[in-house]
Design an enzyme around this catalytic site. Structure first.
Site, PDB file in Angstrom:
ATOM      1  N   LYS A   1       0.953  -1.110   0.102  1.00 50.44           N
ATOM      2  CA  LYS A   1      -0.005  -0.009   0.044  1.00 50.44           C
ATOM      3  C   LYS A   1       0.855   1.296   0.009  1.00 50.44           C
ATOM      4  O   LYS A   1       0.544   2.458  -0.419  1.00 50.44           O
ATOM      5  CB  LYS A   1      -0.851   0.022   1.169  1.00 50.44           C
ATOM      6  CG  LYS A   1      -2.194  -1.042   1.031  1.00 50.44           C
ATOM      7  CD  LYS A   1      -3.328  -0.430   1.576  1.00 50.44           C
ATOM      8  CE  LYS A   1      -4.648  -1.251   1.464  1.00 50.44           C
ATOM      9  NZ  LYS A   1      -5.597  -1.296   2.379  1.00 50.44           N
TER      10      LYS A   1
ATOM     11  N   LYS B   1     -10.790  -4.676  -5.014  1.00 49.56           N
ATOM     12  CA  LYS B   1     -11.853  -3.638  -5.582  1.00 49.56           C
ATOM     13  C   LYS B   1     -11.066  -2.350  -5.823  1.00 49.56           C
ATOM     14  O   LYS B   1     -11.793  -1.553  -6.354  1.00 49.56           O
ATOM     15  CB  LYS B   1     -12.750  -3.467  -4.267  1.00 49.56           C
ATOM     16  CG  LYS B   1     -12.020  -3.362  -2.889  1.00 49.56           C
ATOM     17  CD  LYS B   1     -13.176  -3.457  -1.700  1.00 49.56           C
ATOM     18  CE  LYS B   1     -12.472  -3.479  -0.355  1.00 49.56           C
ATOM     19  NZ  LYS B   1     -13.259  -4.452   0.612  1.00 49.56           N
TER      20      LYS B   1
ATOM     21  N   LYS C   1      -3.869 -10.513  -6.669  1.00 54.57           N
ATOM     22  CA  LYS C   1      -5.203 -10.735  -6.037  1.00 54.57           C
ATOM     23  C   LYS C   1      -6.485  -9.934  -6.764  1.00 54.57           C
ATOM     24  O   LYS C   1      -6.051  -8.945  -7.091  1.00 54.57           O
ATOM     25  CB  LYS C   1      -4.841 -10.158  -4.566  1.00 54.57           C
ATOM     26  CG  LYS C   1      -6.084 -10.116  -3.650  1.00 54.57           C
ATOM     27  CD  LYS C   1      -5.873  -9.820  -2.413  1.00 54.57           C
ATOM     28  CE  LYS C   1      -6.134  -8.351  -1.989  1.00 54.57           C
ATOM     29  NZ  LYS C   1      -6.053  -7.958  -0.592  1.00 54.57           N
TER      30      LYS C   1
HETATM   31  P1  TYM Z   1     -10.584  -6.541   3.529  1.00 54.29           P
HETATM   32  O1  TYM Z   1     -11.604  -5.516   3.715  1.00 54.29           O
HETATM   33  O2  TYM Z   1      -9.395  -5.952   2.376  1.00 54.29           O
HETATM   34  O3  TYM Z   1     -11.250  -7.915   3.026  1.00 54.29           O
HETATM   35  C1  TYM Z   1     -12.336  -8.446   3.812  1.00 54.29           C
HETATM   36  C2  TYM Z   1     -12.131  -9.970   3.753  1.00 54.29           C
HETATM   37  O4  TYM Z   1     -11.929 -10.298   2.458  1.00 54.29           O
HETATM   38  C3  TYM Z   1     -10.860 -11.192   2.154  1.00 54.29           C
HETATM   39  N1  TYM Z   1     -10.325 -11.153   0.894  1.00 54.29           N
HETATM   40  C4  TYM Z   1     -10.096 -11.982  -0.085  1.00 54.29           C
HETATM   41  N2  TYM Z   1     -10.049 -13.324   0.087  1.00 54.29           N
HETATM   42  C5  TYM Z   1      -9.960 -14.143  -1.038  1.00 54.29           C
HETATM   43  N3  TYM Z   1      -9.583 -13.469  -2.016  1.00 54.29           N
HETATM   44  C6  TYM Z   1      -9.458 -12.181  -2.403  1.00 54.29           C
HETATM   45  N4  TYM Z   1      -8.824 -11.738  -3.702  1.00 54.29           N
HETATM   46  C7  TYM Z   1      -9.633 -11.515  -1.315  1.00 54.29           C
HETATM   47  N5  TYM Z   1      -9.641 -10.065  -0.990  1.00 54.29           N
HETATM   48  C8  TYM Z   1     -10.228  -9.828   0.109  1.00 54.29           C
HETATM   49  C9  TYM Z   1      -9.749 -10.753   3.033  1.00 54.29           C
HETATM   50  O5  TYM Z   1      -8.837 -11.712   3.510  1.00 54.29           O
HETATM   51  C10 TYM Z   1     -10.942 -10.461   4.510  1.00 54.29           C
HETATM   52  O6  TYM Z   1     -10.961 -11.507   4.994  1.00 54.29           O
HETATM   53  N6  TYM Z   1      -7.626  -5.686   7.773  1.00 54.29           N
HETATM   54  C11 TYM Z   1      -9.047  -6.569   7.213  1.00 54.29           C
HETATM   55  C12 TYM Z   1     -10.057  -5.774   7.631  1.00 54.29           C
HETATM   56  C13 TYM Z   1     -10.043  -6.088   9.117  1.00 54.29           C
HETATM   57  C14 TYM Z   1     -10.203  -7.411   9.858  1.00 54.29           C
HETATM   58  C15 TYM Z   1     -10.094  -6.876  11.294  1.00 54.29           C
HETATM   59  C16 TYM Z   1     -10.431  -8.530   9.446  1.00 54.29           C
HETATM   60  C17 TYM Z   1      -9.991  -5.340   9.922  1.00 54.29           C
HETATM   61  N7  TYM Z   1      -9.868  -5.661  11.436  1.00 54.29           N
HETATM   62  C18 TYM Z   1      -9.943  -8.128  12.176  1.00 54.29           C
HETATM   63  C19 TYM Z   1     -10.287  -9.655  10.656  1.00 54.29           C
HETATM   64  C20 TYM Z   1     -10.145  -9.463  11.881  1.00 54.29           C
HETATM   65  C21 TYM Z   1      -9.187  -6.161   5.485  1.00 54.29           C
HETATM   66  O7  TYM Z   1      -8.523  -5.151   5.080  1.00 54.29           O
HETATM   67  O8  TYM Z   1      -9.923  -6.948   4.841  1.00 54.29           O
END
Ligand code: TYM
Length: 336
Positions: A120, A205, A202
């Site tokens: 990032k 969005k 990956k």
């Molecule tokens: P975020 O918002 O980027 O994504 C949410 C969830 O979706 C999963 N994910 C994917 N899984 C498979 N293939 C992909 N291409 C893909 N893109 C996204 C992510 O692994 C995630 O599970 N930091 C986290 C949000 C967060 C969080 C937490 C998660 C904040 N606090 C506490 C768990 C526990 C994040 O940015 O996910």
């Protein structure tokens, strides 16, 4: 306040999702589908991680709309506020409060190793802010406040979960048993959904090429069109292998949606062309997502009800969060 099943205490689950833009098929297969699957068996807490979203610049009105939309999507998925605790992270101040404490128990060196920070900060080189760097401490707070046993996430969040575990172990080592050390819960298929246009990346969005990702709320026509355009190769066989990243990604998606194994899928499409296969994957995905989109359209139309539900969820979440946060504050020596 633990839910019980008979007289057996249910294990706890916690996860969050950022409200940054349209949620994708990657979010769905990597995380959200499991959130729903775990709802009956576990005591689940799920949040819209809006504090995390401002580590990159957001337009306020757009962010507000996306927070509402993400919360509505959680309900549309089938998450039930009667069974699970559903809330918006910034409405429970203990997240930011505990994050500060935990950041004082996290080393600069271990934070510097986070691959998401490296990615990032390369992408947003004009805004490498301290929040972006400290992000894993906030994520650790999100998790540890609720003492979960499992955290369902996609594979890209594994490193953040490991640092949360390390912080919990370190804190407990100094102060006794304050936090539960949770395990990641990563699905067998769908843990890493790749871009449809560049399967070495990956699915995300934030990718500017809209054909590279499928939104959960895309129309059936758009979903099928995107799968028809998905990048494949010239080998012409539906096989799961390192030489066929595009096809392997599609097999993974099809497997996660249908529940069929990779071998069954290879057999089903043995001797068939990529056109047939891509259409089948597109249709399976569109059929799975259609009811979610339909429910979403109804839920997002009732803003009053949406607000009632997230406010109630925040009250429920804060009761638990406050207890853990106070315990940590007391342990470090604050006067309460
Ligand atoms: P975020 O918002 O980027 O994504 C949410 C969830 O979706 C999963 N994910 C994917 N899984 C498979 N293939 C992909 N291409 C893909 N893109 C996204 C992510 O692994 C995630 O599970 N930091 C986290 C949000 C967060 C969080 C937490 C998660 C904040 N606090 C506490 C768990 C526990 C994040 O940015 O996910």
């Amino acid at each position: 306040m633990c839910q019980t099943q008979g007289n057996v205490e249910k294990k706890k689950v916690l996860s969050c999702i950022q409200p940054s833009g349209m949620l994708t098929l990657g979010n769905y297969l990597g995380a959200l589908k499991n959130w729903l699957n775990m709802q009956e068996e576990f005591d689940c807490t799920y949040a819209v991680a809006d504090l995390h979203a401002i580590t990159v610049r957001q337009e306020p009105a757009k962010l507000r709309a996306q927070i509402n939309s993400t919360f509505a999507l959680m309900l549309a998925l089938g998450l039930d506020p009667e069974k699970s605790t559903l809330f918006i992270q910034s409405q429970v101040p203990e997240h930011a409060q505990l994050a500060w404490i935990l950041s004082c128990y996290t080393q600069f060196g271990e934070m510097s190793r986070m691959t998401q920070f490296k990615d990032k900060s390369a992408k947003h080189s004009d805004n490498i802010n301290v929040g972006l760097f400290a992000y894993p401490a906030l994520m650790a707070a999100d998790i540890l406040l609720y003492k979960p046993d499992f955290v369902p996430v996609g594979a890209d969040q594994k490193q953040h979960l490991e640092i949360a575990r390390d912080i919990a172990i370190r804190f407990n080592h100094i102060y006794g048993d304050v936090f539960t050390v949770p395990d990641a819960y990563i699905p067998k298929t769908g843990a890493r959904v790749m871009s449809l246009q560049d399967p070495s990346k990956k699915m995300s969005k934030s990718d500017e090429n809209v054909n590279s990702w499928v939104a959960i709320l895309d129309s059936k026509d758009d979903i099928i069109r995107k799968f028809k355009r998905a990048v494949t190769d010239s080998l012409g066989t539906v096989r799961y292998s390192e030489e066929q990243l595009g096809i392997s990604n599609l097999i993974g998606i099809y497997s996660a949606v249908t529940g069929n194994s990779i071998e069954e899928i290879e057999k089903e499409f043995d001797g068939k062309g990529y056109g047939d296969f891509k259409l089948a994957v597109g249709e399976a995905v569109a059929d799975e997502l259609a009811p979610i989109k339909q429910r979403y359209d109804e839920i997002i139309a009732d803003k009053g009800e949406l607000e009632r539900l997230y406010r109630e969820g925040a009250v429920k979440a804060e009761k638990i969060a406050r207890k853990t946060c106070f315990k940590a504050m007391k342990k470090v020596g604050f006067v309460l």
